[in-house]
Scaffold this active site. Structure first.
Site, PDB file in Angstrom:
ATOM      1  N   TYR A 173       0.834  -1.214   0.000  1.00 12.38           N
ATOM      2  CA  TYR A 173       0.000   0.000   0.000  1.00 12.38           C
ATOM      3  C   TYR A 173       0.868   1.264   0.000  1.00 12.38           C
ATOM      4  CZ  TYR A 173      -3.737   3.195   1.470  1.00 12.38           C
ATOM      5  OH  TYR A 173      -4.643   4.228   1.545  1.00 12.38           O
ATOM      6  N   LYS A 177       1.289   4.250  -2.890  1.00 16.56           N
ATOM      7  CA  LYS A 177       1.018   5.675  -2.647  1.00 16.56           C
ATOM      8  C   LYS A 177       2.266   6.515  -2.892  1.00 16.56           C
ATOM      9  CE  LYS A 177      -3.304   5.076  -1.515  1.00 16.56           C
ATOM     10  NZ  LYS A 177      -4.418   5.670  -2.266  1.00 16.56           N
TER      11      LYS A 177
HETATM   12  C1  BGC Z   1      -5.288   3.999   4.998  1.00 19.59           C
HETATM   13  C2  BGC Z   1      -6.014   3.809   6.319  1.00 19.59           C
HETATM   14  C3  BGC Z   1      -5.225   4.418   7.448  1.00 19.59           C
HETATM   15  C4  BGC Z   1      -4.769   5.828   7.130  1.00 19.59           C
HETATM   16  C5  BGC Z   1      -3.830   6.396   8.187  1.00 19.59           C
HETATM   17  C6  BGC Z   1      -4.982   5.462   4.841  1.00 19.59           C
HETATM   18  O1  BGC Z   1      -4.384   5.726   3.600  1.00 19.59           O
HETATM   19  O2  BGC Z   1      -6.096   3.519   3.929  1.00 19.59           O
HETATM   20  O3  BGC Z   1      -6.238   2.437   6.549  1.00 19.59           O
HETATM   21  O4  BGC Z   1      -6.030   4.459   8.618  1.00 19.59           O
HETATM   22  O5  BGC Z   1      -4.114   5.856   5.883  1.00 19.59           O
HETATM   23  O6  BGC Z   1      -2.849   5.491   8.582  1.00 19.59           O
END
Ligand code: BGC
Length: 275
Positions: A173, A177
């Site tokens: 993830y 990003k």
């Molecule tokens: C995530 C969340 C998380 C947040 C802060 C977001 O981009 O999808 O799961 O709570 O970031 O950590």
């Protein structure tokens, strides 16, 4: 009515067509509704769960807004092309793209399956690329329509604080990003001469289904709040208001930047009492 009050009453996205990916829940839903309330005609994209997409469309129409639901898996080039074609049939063009759709497939690094790495990259990064490319092609073809906007088009990426905060057990993830940051900046640089504005919003912890386990009990919420100087978990509306501004001509000189909307999560909160 004086000129000023006329401008204040004017809807900020009147007559513009917007596509919001992953708009059947969470941040995407809130953005779709906020854009419709500002006079935009909205495509509510979804990949699964059609009833939820139709619910969002219904909610928008109940308030005299214009919206349609279109399904597409944004990681697939042919789906993306077909979705944009359908949008042009319905609304004529696209003026604003909100690359919102995103998923998590969390796992400790050494246990992460290739398919979990790949799917997150496919949706979060490649999907954003495919939609942005399609929108940019249309913006270039159409050019600026002065009665609509100063720009030929706007692209907004919904990134995350994890474009800069490393995230243990979420390396797929966070990598996706981080990738969005330089995708966004590179195309912002490339497309600026064509009057196309490209920016990101990086939400912190926002109450949506993706992170429900992190805020749904008193205990987990208290834990989460330790990471948020502003001391509340965000609401999708916090992101939607910034997205509307970023899509409107009010932000005309904002190009190639990320706006963090995170209650201070990126301020190294651990250092508030130490260091
Ligand atoms: C995530 C969340 C998380 C947040 C802060 C977001 O981009 O999808 O799961 O709570 O970031 O950590």
């Amino acid at each position: 009515m004086g000129e000023l009050s006329r401008l204040i009453k004017m809807k900020r996205l009147e007559g513009q067509s917007v596509l919001v990916t992953g708009a059947n829940s969470g941040i995407g839903e809130s953005i779709a509704k906020a854009f419709a309330a500002e006079g935009a005609q909205v495509v509510v994209n979804y990949v699964a769960n059609e009833p939820e997409a139709e619910r969002v469309v219904r909610k928008i129409r109940e308030k005299e807004g214009v919206a349609i639901a279109l399904s597409a898996d944004i990681s697939k080039e042919d789906h993306v092309k077909a979705m944009f074609e359908k949008m042009y049939e319905e609304f004529g063009t696209v003026d604003i793209l909100v690359n919102n759709a995103g998923i998590q497939r969390d796992a400790p690094f050494v246990e992460m399956k290739l398919e979990d790495w790949q799917r997150v990259m496919d949706v979060n990064l490649t999907g954003s690329f495919l939609c942005a490319r399609e929108a940019a092609r249309e913006f270039i073809r159409r050019g600026v329509l002065k009665n609509r906007s100063i720009s030929a088009g706007k692209i907004i990426f919904i990134s995350s604080v994890h474009e800069i905060i490393p995230w243990s057990r979420h390396c797929n993830y966070a990598s996706s990003k981080g990738g969005i940051t330089l995708l966004m900046k590179s195309i912002a640089q490339e497309l600026a001469p064509l009057k196309i504005r490209v920016n990101s919003i990086a939400p912190g912890a926002i109450k949506t289904p993706i992170n429900k386990s992190a805020w749904s009990t008193r205990e987990t919420e208290a834990n989460l709040l330790k990471l948020i100087p502003w001391n509340r978990v965000g609401d999708p509306q916090d992101i939607a208001t910034v997205a509307v501004w970023l899509a409107s001509d009010e932000s005309d000189y904002v190009q190639g930047t990320t706006i963090f909307v995170d209650g201070g999560m990126t301020l190294y909160p651990g250092f508030a009492t130490g260091g």
